[in-house]
Enzyme design. Structure first.
Site, PDB file in Angstrom:
ATOM      1  N   ASP A  67      -9.288  42.205   3.168  1.00 15.65           N
ATOM      2  CA  ASP A  67      -9.526  41.590   1.863  1.00 15.65           C
ATOM      3  C   ASP A  67     -10.928  41.887   1.338  1.00 15.65           C
ATOM      4  O   ASP A  67     -11.785  42.409   2.058  1.00 15.65           O
ATOM      5  CB  ASP A  67      -9.298  40.061   1.924  1.00 15.65           C
ATOM      6  CG  ASP A  67      -9.918  39.416   3.168  1.00 15.65           C
ATOM      7  OD1 ASP A  67     -10.862  40.012   3.738  1.00 15.65           O
ATOM      8  OD2 ASP A  67      -9.467  38.334   3.568  1.00 15.65           O
ATOM      9  N   ASN A 136      -7.709  25.996   6.795  1.00 18.21           N
ATOM     10  CA  ASN A 136      -6.463  25.602   6.126  1.00 18.21           C
ATOM     11  C   ASN A 136      -5.284  26.459   6.583  1.00 18.21           C
ATOM     12  O   ASN A 136      -4.218  26.412   5.985  1.00 18.21           O
ATOM     13  CB  ASN A 136      -6.631  25.700   4.600  1.00 18.21           C
ATOM     14  CG  ASN A 136      -6.932  27.120   4.125  1.00 18.21           C
ATOM     15  OD1 ASN A 136      -6.992  28.051   4.934  1.00 18.21           O
ATOM     16  ND2 ASN A 136      -7.116  27.297   2.832  1.00 18.21           N
ATOM     17  N   HIS A 138      -5.175  29.791   6.574  1.00 18.69           N
ATOM     18  CA  HIS A 138      -4.989  31.077   5.896  1.00 18.69           C
ATOM     19  C   HIS A 138      -5.247  32.243   6.855  1.00 18.69           C
ATOM     20  O   HIS A 138      -5.996  32.118   7.820  1.00 18.69           O
ATOM     21  CB  HIS A 138      -5.834  31.179   4.612  1.00 18.69           C
ATOM     22  CG  HIS A 138      -7.295  31.413   4.782  1.00 18.69           C
ATOM     23  ND1 HIS A 138      -8.219  31.071   3.816  1.00 18.69           N
ATOM     24  CD2 HIS A 138      -8.026  31.977   5.790  1.00 18.69           C
ATOM     25  CE1 HIS A 138      -9.429  31.413   4.221  1.00 18.69           C
ATOM     26  NE2 HIS A 138      -9.338  31.956   5.420  1.00 18.69           N
ATOM     27  N   GLU A 143      -3.669  31.938   1.094  1.00 20.35           N
ATOM     28  CA  GLU A 143      -3.906  30.507   1.129  1.00 20.35           C
ATOM     29  C   GLU A 143      -2.583  29.740   1.251  1.00 20.35           C
ATOM     30  O   GLU A 143      -1.523  30.283   0.910  1.00 20.35           O
ATOM     31  CB  GLU A 143      -4.625  30.082  -0.158  1.00 20.35           C
ATOM     32  CG  GLU A 143      -5.945  30.817  -0.426  1.00 20.35           C
ATOM     33  CD  GLU A 143      -7.106  30.314   0.434  1.00 20.35           C
ATOM     34  OE1 GLU A 143      -6.909  30.000   1.622  1.00 20.35           O
ATOM     35  OE2 GLU A 143      -8.229  30.244  -0.096  1.00 20.35           O
TER      36      GLU A 143
HETATM   37  P1  PGA Z   1     -14.526  32.689   9.779  1.00 18.06           P
HETATM   38  O1  PGA Z   1     -13.370  32.886   8.693  1.00 18.06           O
HETATM   39  O2  PGA Z   1     -14.296  33.784  10.781  1.00 18.06           O
HETATM   40  O3  PGA Z   1     -15.800  32.880   9.024  1.00 18.06           O
HETATM   41  O4  PGA Z   1     -14.346  31.351  10.356  1.00 18.06           O
HETATM   42  C1  PGA Z   1     -12.080  33.109   9.138  1.00 18.06           C
HETATM   43  C2  PGA Z   1     -11.141  33.138   7.964  1.00 18.06           C
HETATM   44  O5  PGA Z   1     -11.426  32.468   6.953  1.00 18.06           O
HETATM   45  O6  PGA Z   1     -10.101  33.813   8.057  1.00 18.06           O
END
Ligand code: PGA
Length: 241
Positions: A67, A136, A138, A143
């Site tokens: 992404d 959450n 995702h 999302e």
């Molecule tokens: P993080 O993010 O590795 O910074 O915890 C993970 C994500 O949002 O997929």
């Protein structure tokens, strides 16, 4: 799903890097799917170490990232293009022409996203995809919603994601509200998936991913339907299993 639980964040990264090394050695032209965020950094450090020790080379690797934020430039210090170069690509022998990080601001979003998925397919698909997970649930920037997404698309980020990622920006308003992300369908086509999570803040999402129903309310739960997933956790992230 195979679940591995480690004492330390470094051990998680080492284990993930060992799997990636195995994949790289088993293919003439490995296709690697990379993720950004805090979670995969120990994996990238372990891969850099393996490269420095001469155990692996990225010369024949093609990479596809999950992404990218919309509205900021790819050379912005907070872009995922910059993140990948600072945390991995600048330290190994990957050929820049084989690096694919989605463009956050394509002129024609629909055409661009279709083209990103087509490029992955033309290369024969992702051999191993690294994933983090949001609080959450995702994966990528898919999302929680009412249905699983298919191909790469433009997404509105939720407040939970904004809360989690705003710390990287000078203030909340500077944080982009949209992103281009591989869809769930794109991610599920990867031949192998490594999902990493550490820390207590991920424990609920990991519980719902592993033990909950398969539901787009917890996008990561779809991985229950993938035949080749390794979940790499520390004890805190695994504490509700
Ligand atoms: P993080 O993010 O590795 O910074 O915890 C993970 C994500 O949002 O997929």
């Amino acid at each position: 799903m195979e679940i591995k639980i480690f004492d330390t964040y470094e051990q998680m990264g080492q284990f993930a890097a060992d799997i990636i090394e195995e994949t790289m050695k088993s293919k003439d032209k490995p296709i690697l799917g990379f993720a950004t965020g805090a979670t995969p950094i120990s994996t990238y450090n372990a891969l850099i170490e393996k490269y420095r020790e001469g155990k692996i080379s990225f010369k024949s690797v093609t990479s596809f990232n999950l992404d990218e934020y919309c509205t900021i430039d790819r050379d912005d210090k907070n872009s995922y293009y910059t993140f990948m170069h600072e945390n991995l690509f600048n330290h190994v022998d990957i050929d820049e022409k084989n690096v694919n990080v989605p463009c956050g601001n394509p002129e024609n979003v629909v055409e661009y996203c279709k083209g990103y998925d087509n490029s992955i397919e033309k290369m024969g698909g992702v051999d191993v995809q690294i994933l983090g997970i949001g609080r959450n649930g995702h994966i990528g920037f898919n999302e929680p919603s009412d249905s699983f997404t298919m191909g790469t698309y433009k997404v509105e980020l939720t407040q939970s994601t904004i809360e989690a990622n705003k710390i990287y920006f000078p203030n909340e308003d500077a944080m982009p509200r949209q992103a281009i992300t591989m869809g769930i369908g794109t991610i599920m086509k990867a031949k192998k998936i490594i999902l990493l999570a550490n820390g207590e803040s991920k424990a609920h999402a990991i519980h719902d991913m592993v033990k909950g129903d398969v539901s787009p309310k917890c996008p990561a739960s779809v991985l229950q339907n993938h035949p080749n997933v390794v979940v790499i956790l520390d004890k805190a992230a695994a504490s509700l299993l």
